[in-house]
Scaffold this motif. Structure first.
Motif, PDB file in Angstrom:
ATOM      1  N   LEU A 192      17.494   8.819  54.313  1.00  0.00           N
ATOM      2  CA  LEU A 192      18.434   8.706  55.436  1.00  0.00           C
ATOM      3  C   LEU A 192      17.704   8.345  56.723  1.00  0.00           C
ATOM      4  N   ASP A 247      16.286   4.492  55.497  1.00  0.00           N
ATOM      5  CA  ASP A 247      17.234   3.559  54.870  1.00  0.00           C
ATOM      6  C   ASP A 247      16.478   2.419  54.181  1.00  0.00           C
ATOM      7  N   PRO A 248      15.636   2.776  53.190  1.00  0.00           N
ATOM      8  CA  PRO A 248      14.855   1.729  52.506  1.00  0.00           C
ATOM      9  C   PRO A 248      15.681   1.048  51.420  1.00  0.00           C
ATOM     10  N   GLU A 249      15.169  -0.084  50.954  1.00  0.00           N
ATOM     11  CA  GLU A 249      15.815  -0.760  49.828  1.00  0.00           C
ATOM     12  C   GLU A 249      15.563   0.009  48.527  1.00  0.00           C
ATOM     13  N   LEU A 275      23.984   7.210  52.026  1.00  0.00           N
ATOM     14  CA  LEU A 275      25.042   6.345  52.541  1.00  0.00           C
ATOM     15  C   LEU A 275      24.831   4.904  52.092  1.00  0.00           C
ATOM     16  N   SER A 276      23.686   4.604  51.501  1.00  0.00           N
ATOM     17  CA  SER A 276      23.348   3.230  51.124  1.00  0.00           C
ATOM     18  C   SER A 276      23.019   3.194  49.633  1.00  0.00           C
ATOM     19  N   PRO A 277      23.155   2.004  49.035  1.00  0.00           N
ATOM     20  CA  PRO A 277      22.854   1.894  47.599  1.00  0.00           C
ATOM     21  C   PRO A 277      21.357   1.770  47.307  1.00  0.00           C
ATOM     22  N   THR A 278      20.557   2.628  47.937  1.00  0.00           N
ATOM     23  CA  THR A 278      19.108   2.624  47.718  1.00  0.00           C
ATOM     24  C   THR A 278      18.798   2.886  46.237  1.00  0.00           C
TER      25      THR A 278
END
Lengths: 379, 379
Positions: free
Chosen positions: A308, A311-313, A341-344
């Motif tokens: 969080l 916010d890495p790939e 929150l991201s498709p990491t």
């Protein structure tokens, strides 16, 4: 009508530009002729010949022996980059062992050496053992010390910009050791020191599970769990070399991870117990699986905090707790993703126990390249 | 003997190089003569004159009226950058208000407008109110919409790279709104959208408490507490625009920060109560001070997680909970630093309630500069 001066017209800068461009062309691989190389680099044939004379003189290039089976007529001369002109030595020094990786200028590993270290030995003895291991490694690979162009070492803890261990809880008696200076005494070349998880992050991007990924977090799951971060393709050290040390917050589940899994507080014993638990869990033992799942749920808070924050790939998980199989990674994936929150993506390391050492090799090679491809003068 | 081609010798690239260099020289301030400008930029006098004709034609430069009090003889012509050639509009849109800052190309703020918004209104009504506020702001400043060269808006939540609100818990009915597209309908220029705390971080580096600091974390203490990060002088958005969202982890103390301080769950009421608590605490009321201290101790875990993840030089704390005085910042300093491994400074924002809006102005100006100083062609 270029009125903006190119490097102030300094001829030595132009020479270095041409040298660097030609070297880059040669390093691209193959065994080009002068004409091919000149075309590829965008220089004239005479300039390319002049540069090649200099590169051969410096031992960085050599003419390739003509192919005996070729047809009549004098064949065009071909050149190659001499990756064996110099070597980079990468090392991982932790509480229990030293791993050494020796690589040529193309990053091809030509020597690997592992040696056990006493967990509780004083820093001086640890350094003596590291020096002995280096001597053995070089002897085994038949590479003399003078052919090392750069050395890099990864070790747990916060490493300040001068290469001093500013803070370390994992290796006894390691706090305050000026590792770059101590190791520097043994080598005729630059010696760099970096946090182990940082180097593992670099290695995963170079040759591991995050190739082509510019933003990644590496989770080094070991005695404690450390993290390393690459942002925009570059290692993110932080202002004081302490980036990624979220593990020091007790509630985030990254402290004492091995002991937690082993249910055993004694470091030496904990590691053997933890490995047994992991092997049993991998084989399907319900009690062992429950332990791994509990650890993953606990670690998930700290891993999620890094995901969080950055916010890495990709997140790559490696370290001792992943060597017995992918189970911890699978469980982490399940427990971390609900926070995110991201498709990491969360991936297992593909470099085994060599991530840190390989990252050290990459760091040393980067240092060598900085000098080889330097366009500005030493001033 | 430069054989490395400069931009392939493309004359339009050289023209843009000269244009950008001259514009930079003019923007440095002062009212240089052609000779002074040519010397400063390193171009010939005729080239500089040609570039100035083009800049004057594009409205970016003008000849300054000669000083009436000067001695005899024709004075050398002087030129200045026309900062009023275009404008940047920065806005902050949150649950309760919109703040608009209008600035010229030098970043001088020439118009400020605030309007209250209904917390519970649907997105469409919120957007209508924002549009009305923009119209008022432009009319008050007597700047026509056609003179806006870029617009940027900051708002709470995760903003995806296309300018859509991908995730938002603070503003009702805001999730999924494609804010860049919605706002874009009202403007003849590019419209950028960014997370509010990210913009505040940019603003603090530009004109606030972190000038000259390349690595910083901004803590926006409001209803929830968001964070923004600048690394190496550049905003760190993360792969999907979600960097800094550690607040979504419940245990880190960054959720419901205003409600927690107010001891009151109703958002509208909580903000007024929280302000009362802060004012009382600032005045020395022991019960109020205890509340602030409790909140700071709770928030410290989340703030420390960001500090340990990033290892910034400076943390700047701003947002609604800091507007009644420095007490929260002082308490945060006390509670965060025991977690930290580095001497990171924790400072109070110096930009009041304008951090986000100013950051939006900076983002819009950066976009304008990207075009003004573009050296490569549009391809």
């Amino acid at each position: 009508m270029a009125e903006v001066p190119l490097h102030g017209g300094d001829p030595s800068v132009l020479r270095r530009l041409n040298l660097a461009a030609t070297l880059r062309g040669l390093r691209g691989g193959g065994e080009p002729t002068v004409t091919e190389l000149a075309g590829q680099v965008g220089l004239s044939r005479p300039t390319t010949e002049g540069v090649l004379v200099e590169l051969v003189g410096r031992g960085l290039a050599e003419e390739v022996a003509p192919d005996a089976g070729r047809r009549l007529g004098r064949p065009a001369r071909r050149y190659r980059f001499r990756a064996e002109a110099g070597y980079a030595l990468g090392m991982e020094i932790d509480a229990r062992r030293v791993l050494l990786l020796l690589a040529d200028l193309d990053g091809r590993v030509v020597g690997v050496h592992r040696a056990d270290l006493e967990v509780d030995c004083p820093a001086r003895e640890r350094l003596t053992a590291v020096r002995a291991a280096v001597a053995t490694c070089l002897a085994e690979a038949d590479v003399s010390r003078s052919r090392l162009w750069a050395v890099a070492a990864g070790t747990p803890g916060v490493i300040d910009p001068s290469g001093r261990v500013a803070f370390c809880t994992v290796v006894p008696d390691w706090d305050g050791v000026h590792l770059a200076r101590e190791l520097g005494r043994s080598f005729p070349c630059p010696v760099l020191v970096e946090n182990d998880a940082n180097l593992a992050a670099v290695a995963e991007r170079w040759r591991g599970a995050a190739q082509g990924v510019d933003d990644l977090v590496y989770i080094l799951a070991g005695l404690h769990t450390g993290t390393g971060t690459v942002i925009g393709g570059r290692l993110h050290r932080g202002r004081w070399g302490a980036a990624g040390e979220v593990g020091v917050i007790p509630g985030l589940g990254l402290r004492d991870t091995t002991e937690e899994l082993a249910g055993e507080p004694q470091p030496g014993v904990a590691e053997r117990m933890a490995e047994k638990v992991l092997v049993a869990a991998q084989a399907g033992d319900p009690a062992a699986r429950a332990r791994v799942e509990r650890l993953a749920a606990r670690m998930a808070v700290g891993v999620a905090a890094m995901v969080l924050a950055i916010d890495p790939e990709t997140v790559v998980v490696g370290g001792a707790l992943t060597l017995a199989g992918d189970l911890l990674v699978t469980e982490l994936r399940r427990h971390v993703q609900p926070f995110c929150l991201s498709p990491t993506r969360i991936e297992a390391s593909t470099l085994g126990d060599e991530s840190v050492g390989l990252g050290a090799v990459r760091l040393a090679l980067d240092r060598i390249d900085d000098v080889l491809f330097r366009i500005e003068g030493p001033g």
